[in-house]
Design an enzyme around this catalytic site. Structure first.
Site, PDB file in Angstrom:
ATOM      1  N   HIS A 137       0.837  -1.209   0.000  1.00  0.00           N
ATOM      2  CA  HIS A 137       0.000   0.000   0.000  1.00  0.00           C
ATOM      3  C   HIS A 137       0.871   1.258   0.000  1.00  0.00           C
ATOM      4  CE1 HIS A 137      -3.149  -2.864   1.197  1.00  0.00           C
ATOM      5  NE2 HIS A 137      -2.270  -3.293   2.085  1.00  0.00           N
ATOM      6  N   SER A 267      16.077  19.685 -15.419  1.00  0.00           N
ATOM      7  CA  SER A 267      15.056  20.727 -15.468  1.00  0.00           C
ATOM      8  C   SER A 267      15.689  22.018 -15.956  1.00  0.00           C
ATOM      9  CB  SER A 267      14.435  20.939 -14.079  1.00  0.00           C
ATOM     10  OG  SER A 267      13.651  22.113 -14.038  1.00  0.00           O
TER      11      SER A 267
END
Length: 463
Positions: A137, A267
């Protein structure tokens, strides 16, 4: 892969089909087909750029792609002009060619897939013993190892290998079936001799290198064949997406990263960024790949009787697109698996932050062995665990559960055992052994038929 689905390969394959049809018909007694015709067809079996242009010009006049190429091939091989396409319908070349492309495209994918599996298997063996925090999870769970986690990706890739190979081996040839699949035109050519027609069908199948032809067809081969082939490609897309997503999450955790060149820019604004752009590319293309499967299902479901033409345009787009997409997905995975970067200290730090909680059961068992009450020890460790959790969650501090245990005299009987109780390698179960056996037995057996395709060549990706 782009070469396989290029116009030159497509139209040259049509010519190969016409050549082998003529060879088979001549061998079975059609005297209209001469040796000169066969030799001229063979000499011009590879189409030229000029002939492709001529066929395009002819198609604008006749509005029929196959007949335009019959005309141009006849110009190149005048002795065969009158017998090219003898007894055949357009699907003799279009459908048989498509089946050849499906088979050969699967071979190209299998070659890359086995190399992805091979490189990822080497990674799994290298890191089979390195403990790492497991996640369920996306919440901290019991430890596994870096190598064991990789085997989960490999196992799915092995299933893809099996499925693509199985689909490839199930591909037959349409053969010579005529306009509605009844072989009526060929029966007329051979004066009603059914045996000759069956021989012709089988001979063409063998000449084209197939083990079998489909016993019955309409004008086309059943479009369910496309479902059978693109289904495994869609499944490969699901595997690739899951694996690339895991790696993207691991990159965020700073535990494992895809290759990153020294001059690569992550970036334009944030100079520190190391974006997982290769894995992001895999996920993007994998979604496209899984979606293309629906084209085949929808198309197969709406084919009327012996054929309809609404399958043609979509298949010319979706089938090449599926294979080209699967090909670049595998190329990207090959690049990724050739240079995965592992950060052991980050992995160890994360283990250290969670392991104290996981070790509580070991601590309880050790205390019981020293003669303490399980229930009393459970309550003691529960209280300390909640105190440590509060430090982590509310104060942003480090997990200090073990320090609390060391400072509580109740736990003094096991103080000298704490390092052993907290050894991460004792929390991974049989992960190293599972990894070792899986790679050396299961993977080795699966890759054995493909050993000649394995390579250490580095795969470069275009930007």
């Amino acid at each position: 892969m782009s070469g396989l689905f290029s116009p030159r390969t497509r139209y040259s394959t049509w010519r190969k089909l016409w050549l082998n049809l003529a060879i088979a018909e001549k061998q079975l007694g059609l005297t209209a087909i001469t040796d000169e015709a066969i030799e001229q067809l063979r000499a011009h079996v590879t189409i030229t750029d000029e002939e492709i242009d001529d066929a395009s010009a002819q198609e604008k006049i006749v509005r029929h792609d196959v007949m335009s190429h019959v005309h141009v091939y006849g110009v190149a091989a005048p002795a065969a002009a009158g017998i090219i396409h003898l007894g055949a319908t357009s699907c003799f070349v279009t459908d048989n060619a498509d089946l050849i492309f499906l088979r050969d495209a699967c071979d190209l994918l299998l070659t890359k897939l086995v190399n992805v599996i091979d490189r990822l298997s080497a990674f799994a063996l290298e890191y089979k013993d390195m403990p790492v925090l497991g996640w369920t999870h996306f919440q901290p769970a019991q430890l596994t190892t870096v190598g064991k986690r990789a085997t989960l990706w490999i196992q799915e890739l092995l299933w893809d290998l099996r499925n693509i190979q199985r689909a490839r081996d199930d591909i037959g040839l349409r053969g010579v079936k005529g306009t509605t699949g009844t072989q009526a035109s060929f029966l007329a050519l051979f004066d009603g001799d059914h045996d000759k027609v069956e021989e012709l069908d089988q001979l063409v199948v063998e000449l084209l290198g197939f083990k079998f032809g489909y016993p019955v067809t309409g004008q086309t081969y059943s479009r369910k064949i496309d479902i059978d082939v693109l289904g495994p490609l869609a499944s490969l897309g699901a595997t690739a997406h899951k694996m690339a997503t895991d790696l993207r999450l691991l990159a965020n955790l700073k535990e494992i990263e895809e290759p990153f060149e020294t001059t690569q820019i992550g970036s334009s604004a944030m100079a520190y960024k190391r974006n997982p752009m290769r894995c992001e590319r895999v996920c993007s293309l994998a979604r496209h790949l899984t979606g293309l499967y629906q084209d085949t299902v929808q198309t197969a479901s709406v084919q009327w009787f012996e054929r309809t033409l609404d399958d043609s345009a979509i298949r010319r787009v979706s089938i090449p697109s599926a294979f080209l997409t699967a090909d670049i997905v595998l190329s990207t995975l090959l690049n990724i698996t050739s240079g995965l970067v592992v950060y052991p200290k980050v992995i160890q730090r994360r283990i250290n932050s969670e392991l104290p909680f996981m070790a509580t059961e070991n601590i309880i068992m050790a205390m019981v062995q020293k003669g303490q009450s399980r229930q009393e020890c459970h309550e003691k460790i529960r209280v300390l665990s909640h105190q440590a959790a509060r430090v982590v969650k509310e104060e942003g501090g480090d997990n200090d559960l073990i320090e609390r245990v060391k400072n509580d005299n109740y736990f003094s009987p096991i103080w000298d055992e704490l390092d052993k109780l907290l050894d991460p390698s004792t929390f991974v179960g049989r992960a190293p052994q599972q990894t070792d056996k899986f790679v050396k037995v299961t993977v080795s057996a699966a890759l054995a038929p493909f050993k000649k395709y394995l390579t250490s060549e580095k795969v470069e990706l275009s930007v």
